[in-house]
Design an enzyme around this catalytic site. Structure first.
Site, PDB file in Angstrom:
ATOM      1  N   GLU B 308      40.441  20.908  20.586  1.00 38.58           N
ATOM      2  CA  GLU B 308      40.014  19.933  21.588  1.00 38.58           C
ATOM      3  C   GLU B 308      38.565  20.204  21.985  1.00 38.58           C
ATOM      4  O   GLU B 308      37.776  19.287  22.214  1.00 38.58           O
ATOM      5  CB  GLU B 308      40.946  20.008  22.800  1.00 38.58           C
ATOM      6  CG  GLU B 308      40.932  18.770  23.657  1.00 38.58           C
ATOM      7  CD  GLU B 308      42.142  18.697  24.592  1.00 38.58           C
ATOM      8  OE1 GLU B 308      43.258  19.076  24.157  1.00 38.58           O
ATOM      9  OE2 GLU B 308      41.971  18.290  25.731  1.00 38.58           O
ATOM     10  N   GLU B 311      36.392  19.010  19.244  1.00 36.09           N
ATOM     11  CA  GLU B 311      36.346  17.549  19.300  1.00 36.09           C
ATOM     12  C   GLU B 311      35.362  17.104  20.381  1.00 36.09           C
ATOM     13  O   GLU B 311      34.566  16.181  20.188  1.00 36.09           O
ATOM     14  CB  GLU B 311      37.749  17.000  19.604  1.00 36.09           C
ATOM     15  CG  GLU B 311      37.814  15.487  19.590  1.00 36.09           C
ATOM     16  CD  GLU B 311      39.167  14.950  20.059  1.00 36.09           C
ATOM     17  OE1 GLU B 311      40.091  15.762  20.260  1.00 36.09           O
ATOM     18  OE2 GLU B 311      39.282  13.729  20.234  1.00 36.09           O
ATOM     19  N   CYS B 335      47.440  17.048  26.683  1.00 37.46           N
ATOM     20  CA  CYS B 335      48.572  17.979  26.621  1.00 37.46           C
ATOM     21  C   CYS B 335      49.769  17.510  27.418  1.00 37.46           C
ATOM     22  O   CYS B 335      50.886  17.928  27.175  1.00 37.46           O
ATOM     23  CB  CYS B 335      48.206  19.348  27.187  1.00 37.46           C
ATOM     24  SG  CYS B 335      46.549  19.821  26.882  1.00 37.46           S
ATOM     25  N   SER B 355      41.881  12.962  23.890  1.00 39.25           N
ATOM     26  CA  SER B 355      41.642  13.856  22.771  1.00 39.25           C
ATOM     27  C   SER B 355      42.698  13.588  21.711  1.00 39.25           C
ATOM     28  O   SER B 355      43.874  13.427  22.027  1.00 39.25           O
ATOM     29  CB  SER B 355      41.748  15.306  23.238  1.00 39.25           C
ATOM     30  OG  SER B 355      41.914  16.139  22.117  1.00 39.25           O
ATOM     31  N   LYS B 394      58.393  16.120  27.660  1.00 39.08           N
ATOM     32  CA  LYS B 394      58.289  16.747  26.338  1.00 39.08           C
ATOM     33  C   LYS B 394      59.429  16.306  25.433  1.00 39.08           C
ATOM     34  O   LYS B 394      59.320  16.324  24.210  1.00 39.08           O
ATOM     35  CB  LYS B 394      58.272  18.261  26.477  1.00 39.08           C
ATOM     36  CG  LYS B 394      56.989  18.816  27.071  1.00 39.08           C
ATOM     37  CD  LYS B 394      55.856  18.852  26.059  1.00 39.08           C
ATOM     38  CE  LYS B 394      54.536  19.220  26.712  1.00 39.08           C
ATOM     39  NZ  LYS B 394      53.395  19.008  25.836  1.00 39.08           N
ATOM     40  N   GLU B 397      58.162  13.222  24.090  1.00 39.99           N
ATOM     41  CA  GLU B 397      57.030  13.486  23.189  1.00 39.99           C
ATOM     42  C   GLU B 397      57.509  13.915  21.803  1.00 39.99           C
ATOM     43  O   GLU B 397      57.020  13.431  20.788  1.00 39.99           O
ATOM     44  CB  GLU B 397      56.120  14.563  23.786  1.00 39.99           C
ATOM     45  CG  GLU B 397      54.835  14.769  22.977  1.00 39.99           C
ATOM     46  CD  GLU B 397      54.001  15.940  23.498  1.00 39.99           C
ATOM     47  OE1 GLU B 397      54.584  16.941  23.962  1.00 39.99           O
ATOM     48  OE2 GLU B 397      52.767  15.862  23.413  1.00 39.99           O
ATOM     49  N   GLU B 402      55.448   9.222  15.668  1.00 36.94           N
ATOM     50  CA  GLU B 402      54.280   9.734  14.944  1.00 36.94           C
ATOM     51  C   GLU B 402      54.264  11.261  14.862  1.00 36.94           C
ATOM     52  O   GLU B 402      53.426  11.843  14.189  1.00 36.94           O
ATOM     53  CB  GLU B 402      52.983   9.217  15.577  1.00 36.94           C
ATOM     54  CG  GLU B 402      52.725   9.649  17.013  1.00 36.94           C
ATOM     55  CD  GLU B 402      53.284   8.691  18.058  1.00 36.94           C
ATOM     56  OE1 GLU B 402      54.259   7.980  17.744  1.00 36.94           O
ATOM     57  OE2 GLU B 402      52.768   8.668  19.192  1.00 36.94           O
ATOM     58  N   CYS B 565      51.685  21.776  35.021  1.00 35.21           N
ATOM     59  CA  CYS B 565      52.984  21.971  34.368  1.00 35.21           C
ATOM     60  C   CYS B 565      53.951  22.783  35.216  1.00 35.21           C
ATOM     61  O   CYS B 565      55.159  22.599  35.149  1.00 35.21           O
ATOM     62  CB  CYS B 565      52.803  22.672  33.040  1.00 35.21           C
ATOM     63  SG  CYS B 565      51.668  21.804  31.978  1.00 35.21           S
TER      64      CYS B 565
END
Lengths: 157, 638, 401
Positions: B308, B311, B335, B355, B394, B397, B402, B565
């Protein structure tokens, strides 16, 4: 829904927001306007209203679900509301109800197949001195008898 | 966090509060009231509940929650105020006059018992078969008020169907007591606006737009509603049985990665006070449960920083040097899956700012079924990849279509801290008694930079530690006292910081080749922001949209959950700011005690780039496995 | 289709009023003078709760906020009540003039009439009247040339929710939310519509104002009783010869009223609508007044042939539907009382359980969040108390036992 239909709805809702304002306090007047003209508020309209008033669609749906006179489901062209409160109950609401059901061929809470009538109960409409009473759309009819009620519906048809 | 009663709230539950004076000692700033015949002095505007709590008088509550604005709907906290014909809800009664309060009169006790009896009469199900057995506020109240039978009967048929459409959150309205904490959480605290009260009178229930299933609306799966639900009406979709089956299957190689936040909170599930770090005890427990290998998600957190961060540097180069106007800045962190979905729904035109680096969970998943499988000569189809996360999102996710760049579903199961605690208990293990053990190789123990991902500001701090060293060559510990990047720490909802880069040092080989030269960075000011809670995210996004201060940022960390988190939707219940702060302290303390505190110094990271991601950060392999794309979702529901 | 039967005209509201008179007089007085007269009159809110109007207005007048609201509660939804309908249809001038005087007194710039959706048919006439007032400068800027007195009235419609008659629920509804009552304090006089000081008064309360201004507080407080001054509009319905609206002085005995309206063989009278209490013959010498039978004006008469449990069932069904559903005592409590009523009808009950329900009813009266849940147990408690024999024995008879 077709894109052109959506565009038309967006425009219409936009005009209502212009008319009533874009603050949250304009929400119910806007919904009442749609309800008055189209008898219910479509999913898409609810989301458009939410977008323009900067609130969440679920808040619009929540408000609609709270008020008896707002609907998110398709209704008939004419909404017949028979009062079920105490005076009307004691003065023969039941017989009137049966007669209306027979005339329209539907039960309370239902809409006729031709979408001409929706039948509902409502609570006290302030006509206790002239009960039983009913409303057809915004018009009030009092001192009903089964015959009179059927006659009124025939005239509305 | 900002004053909870000043956020935008459902208008139906607006906090009608009296503002407290800035200086309670000024004349008229305080007031003396009588509580149970004892005189106490409190600042003007203090609620009766607050006044009682400060004076060690217990008042039962249910709809009240420390994080949320008042509702005053459960009527459990009622007290008698002399002269008032009715009882007053103490949670929402601001003291502005010298009133006399009684908190335990026969009327009060009877009313509270009645409220509990009434709620129980409509609360379907049995405690023993409930996910919240032993951690249910309604159950505790029933015990506190000596409920031994159902005074007003008990509902025998379900009224509602369970909504298990979501990958993350299950709604069981039959257990709902309509405290509206979830509504206030969803609309006010998180500004997502999925849940509201629907209907009227006895038909009132908590519902979504058009009463659709959760999977069909714009829920971001943050699970904050779960953390605040007093009963079992909201809970995560449990997958522990699937994991047990995998463990019991000898043909399966079952691995688990553990995120930084669960270890800082799981002790609470075993009766410990908040703020105990259980990292190495948890490793032992996981191995005893039967996981074949236990890895540290912090490893891929370190990897995230490299990817990241790289990037970001590339974006900055393209924008500042190449004047490429198509480059999207500020870059947003990716994240937090709750945040990602929030952006996809609410600001879909900004997904290009995210990102492309996957979250640490998903990076690990992709590496496990490729690099790790290859290294250990395992058949990737036999690897069951689990992740213990503080998060309910999560679960969503890892099920994103994908997320299968390894050729398989990269992560098979995301389980919450709560679920893991349950598995540990089921295995007959009392976690606090476990001996310590380390993470397994080849990924080993990771850096403190990865660890602090669990706290709001952590990703930014980790990134700054590395980026500063990359660019200036200065040691992070020399730039920042104790290597603690204080401007991005703390629980303020939105933080902003500027870091001046006055010289360019030797850029390390790992990234040196990415751009022709690095002089352009010299004299630049890196502008960053840290945002937690999607309500705060909305403020920042609206500012960016309007071209405000935050649109000038280069990099912004967004976390969907309050506190980051560690306050995630999969963490132990209950939650409040104090608990979250303790968890943060535990994480920072663990980081401060580590040798290795910078992502790029993690030897396993260096080895991974050497052995596997050979074309370097943001290179071809990295791009295939460690980066992803996002979906423009929008808000409209067909 | 509709007739507005004013069956008896009393000394105040139906004594005749000339449009604009009250405003003209009021604007010659100072705000303090009006508040003084109002205090002297001892006028109490006509919606049912009976809060002293002068206190409400003084509190609102005392706030320093420049934006204040004066709200007319025309959400008359209590079953058995229809006096506001008659007032608004026949005498809108009294009501609106009362509002203008109120606005002048408390310093309000904005007036809102919250008209129940069921009364939408009145809208054209009411709007026309407001338009006329604007033309005559009874509304608008610098009313009757008075510097700094700007005031206008907007009519907003309800959408079919009884609970919106509760003042804070009404304000919620005006703000575009579900009609869910707010926590109090703070009270609307300090923080009401849009967070601004707001006074919410009943239609009939406003209609009294011009008369108090014109004839003085002293004149007014001589009518009625010590604590209930003036006259009251009673909406009389049920088993009598002449249902309709009656203006009678406070303190009129129930028996006197029954005589006037031509009620025969009366078994029970429900005073105050569905949320009021039901009294038997033995109590007909009680008087209609805040000190005895407080009421928003509904008087419902039941003769010997009526089944009080059926009546009660109808009331409780009403409350189960019309509760806003936010607080536990009201949302679930009313369901339990309805279930209890059905048990009594079937004769399948234990005295022990019914006593528990009575206790629950008493809790609801003090623990519910707003006036709806605080009064909905009234019919249950009073019918069970006052009609014991009928209530506890009929189910057994129905079952043929």
């Amino acid at each position: 829904m077709l894109i052109s239909e959506k565009q038309a709805l967006t425009e219409r809702v936009g005009m209502l927001v212009q008319k009533y304002g874009n603050s949250r306090s304009a929400l119910i007047p806007i919904l009442q306007d749609i309800q008055h003209n189209f008898k219910y508020i479509t999913d898409f309209e609810q989301q458009e209203v939410a977008r323009l008033l900067d609130i969440h669609p679920v808040e619009v749906y929540s408000v609609i679900s709270f008020y008896s006179f707002l609907s998110s489901k398709q209704r008939g062209k004419n909404i017949v509301r028979l009062c079920q409160s105490i005076s009307c109950e004691l003065e023969g609401k039941e017989k009137v109800a049966k007669a209306i059901e027979r005339e329209l061929g539907i039960k309370f809470g239902e809409t006729t197949k031709d979408k001409k009538f929706t039948l509902e109960y409502t609570n006290c409409m302030g006509m206790c001195d002239q009960s039983p009473a009913m409303m057809v759309n915004e018009k009030v009819y009092s001192k009903l008898t089964p015959e009179k009620a059927v006659q009124i519906l025939k005239e509305v048809k | 966090m900002e004053d909870k009663n000043k956020n935008r709230v459902p208008l139906g539950q607006k906090p009608h509060i009296v503002e407290k004076p800035k200086d309670p000692s000024a004349i008229g700033g305080s007031i003396t009231v009588e509580i149970n015949e004892k005189k106490v002095t409190v600042p003007m505007g203090t609620t009766i509940l607050e006044a009682c709590r400060e004076n060690q008088i217990h008042i039962p509550t249910l709809c009240y929650h420390d994080d949320l604005c008042f509702a005053g709907v459960c009527r459990l906290c009622v007290v008698e105020v002399e002269g008032m014909p009715t009882l007053a809800a103490s949670c929402s009664y601001p003291i502005t006059a010298p009133i006399k309060i009684k908190t335990s009169t026969p009327k009060v006790r009877r009313a509270r018992k009645h409220v509990i009896d009434l709620m129980l009469s409509e609360h379907y199900g049995e405690c023993y078969s409930c996910i919240r057995n032993n951690n249910c506020e309604l159950q505790a109240l029933a015990k506190e008020y000596g409920v031994t039978d159902y005074t007003f009967g008990h509902i025998e048929k379900k009224r509602y169907e369970i909504d298990d459409s979501s990958f993350s959150i299950i709604r069981d309205l039959d257990k709902c007591v309509l405290c509206k904490r979830c509504v206030r959480t969803c609309i006010d605290l998180q500004e997502v606006g999925v849940l509201e009260a629907i209907g009227r009178g006895h038909e009132t229930h908590i519902g979504t737009f058009l009463d659709k299933q959760l999977a069909d609306v714009i829920c971001i799966n943050c699970g904050q509603c779960i953390n605040r639900c007093p009963t079992g009406a909201l809970h995560e979709k449990e997958i522990t049985q699937d994991i047990w089956s995998a463990i019991d299957d000898p043909t399966k190689h079952v691995v688990i990665q553990t995120a930084p936040s669960p270890r800082a909170a799981i002790g609470e599930e075993f009766g410990l006070e908040p703020g105990h770090s259980m990292t190495f005890k948890m490793n032992t427990a996981l191995k005893r449960i039967g996981f074949d290998a236990v890895f540290d998600t912090n490893f891929t957190a370190d990897l995230t920083i490299i990817e990241e961060g790289t990037e970001l540097l590339l974006r900055l180069y393209k924008a500042l040097v190449n004047k490429d106007e198509s480059v999207k800045l500020p870059q947003f962190t990716s994240c937090s899956p709750g945040w990602v979905k929030y952006l996809e729904h609410f600001y879909p035109e900004y997904v290009g700012h995210l990102s492309s680096a996957k979250s640490p969970q998903q990076m690990f998943g992709a590496l496990l079924k490729t690099y790790y499988a290859k290294k250990l000569k395992l058949d990737p189809s036999k690897i069951v990849s689990c992740a213990v996360m503080p998060c309910s999102a999560k679960k969503f996710e890892c099920n994103r279509p994908e997320m299968n760049d390894s050729g398989y579903q990269d992560v098979d199961y995301g389980l919450t801290t709560r679920e893991l605690a349950k598995m540990i208990k089921e295995a007959g293990i009392h976690l606090p008694e476990m001996p310590d053990s380390h993470f397994d190789n080849p990924f080993g123990d990771a850096s403190g930079a990865g660890l602090i991902f669990g706290v709001t500001g952590g990703v930014m701090e980790a990134a700054i530690r590395s980026v500063i060293e990359f660019i200036t060559g200065d040691k992070a510990e020399e730039v920042f006292d104790g290597m603690n990047v204080m401007p991005v720490r703390g629980f303020e909802g939105i933080k902003y910081a500027e870091i001046k880069i006055d010289h360019v040092g030797p850029v390390p080989d790992l990234i040196k080749h990415l751009v022709p030269n690095w002089d352009w960075v010299k004299g630049a000011t890196l502008k960053v922001a840290v945002v937690h809670g999607t309500a705060n995210a909305k403020k920042v996004m609206d500012d960016i949209k309007a071209g405000g201060k935050f649109s000038q940022c280069h990099f912004i960390e967004f976390m969907a959950c309050p506190g980051g988190c560690l306050g995630g939707g999969g963490q132990p219940i209950p939650t409040n700011e104090e608990i979250r702060k303790k968890r943060a302290e535990a994480i920072y303390a663990e980081d401060a005690g580590l040798e290795l505190r910078k992502s790029h110094e993690n030897p396993h990271i260096i080895q991974t780039y050497k052995e596997f991601l050979t074309d370097g950060p943001c290179g071809h392999t990295a791009h295939k496995l460690l980066h992803t794309h996002y979906t423009v979702r929008g808000k409209y529901i067909a | 289709m509709m007739e507005n039967k004013i069956e008896r005209k009393g000394q105040v509201l139906f004594s005749g009023y000339k449009y604009g008179e009250g405003i003209k007089k009021a604007l010659k007085l100072s705000r303090e003078d009006i508040l003084f007269e109002l205090k002297e009159s001892k006028l109490r809110g006509r919606g049912g709760a009976g809060f002293p109007t002068s206190t409400k207005w003084m509190l609102t007048a005392a706030t320093i906020d420049p934006d204040k609201y004066l709200i007319c509660n025309a959400d008359e939804g209590e079953p058995g009540t229809f006096k506001d309908r008659v007032l608004l249809l026949e005498y809108p001038a009294m009501v609106f003039d009362g509002m203008v005087i109120g606005a002048y007194t408390i310093g309000a710039k904005f007036g809102i009439v919250y008209l129940r959706g069921e009364y939408k048919y009145m809208l054209p006439d009411l709007e026309a009247h407001l338009e006329k007032m604007r033309k005559d400068n009874y509304l608008g800027e610098k009313i009757l040339g008075k510097d700094g007195f700007d005031f206008d009235i907007e009519i907003r419609l309800g959408s079919g929710a009884y609970v919106c008659g509760e003042e804070t629920a009404l304000i919620e509804s005006l703000e575009g939310s579900r009609g869910e009552a707010r926590n109090r304090p703070p009270f609307p006089v300090n923080r009401g519509y849009m967070g601004k000081p707001s006074s919410v008064n009943n239609v009939e309360t406003f209609a009294n104002i011009p008369f108090i201004v014109l004839k003085g507080g002293k004149w007014y407080n001589k009518l009625g009783t010590e604590k209930s001054t003036g006259t009251k509009l009673f909406s009389v319905s049920g088993d009598c010869e002449k249902p309709g609206v009656y203006e009678l002085p406070w303190g009129t005995k129930v028996s006197e009223l029954l005589e006037i309206v031509g009620a025969k063989n009366t078994k029970a009278v429900q005073v105050g609508g569905a949320s009021g209490i039901c009294i038997p013959k033995s109590q007909f010498d009680r008087m209609l007044a805040y000190e005895d039978l407080a009421t928003g004006g509904s008087v419902k008469i039941f003769n010997e042939n009526r089944n009080m449990l059926e009546v009660l069932k109808n009331f409780m069904e009403f409350f189960v539907e019309e509760s806003c559903g936010q607080c536990v005592p009201c949302r679930i409590g009313n369901v339990k009382l309805l279930e209890g009523t059905k048990m009594l009808l079937k004769g399948e009950f234990t005295f022990e359980y019914i006593n528990k329900l009575k206790e629950l009813g008493r809790t609801m009266k003090i623990a519910s969040k707003c006036g709806l849940g605080q009064s909905s147990p009234n019919p249950f408690l009073s019918i069970l108390e006052n009609f014991k024999d009928e209530v506890f024995n009929q189910g057994w008879r129905n079952n043929g036992r």
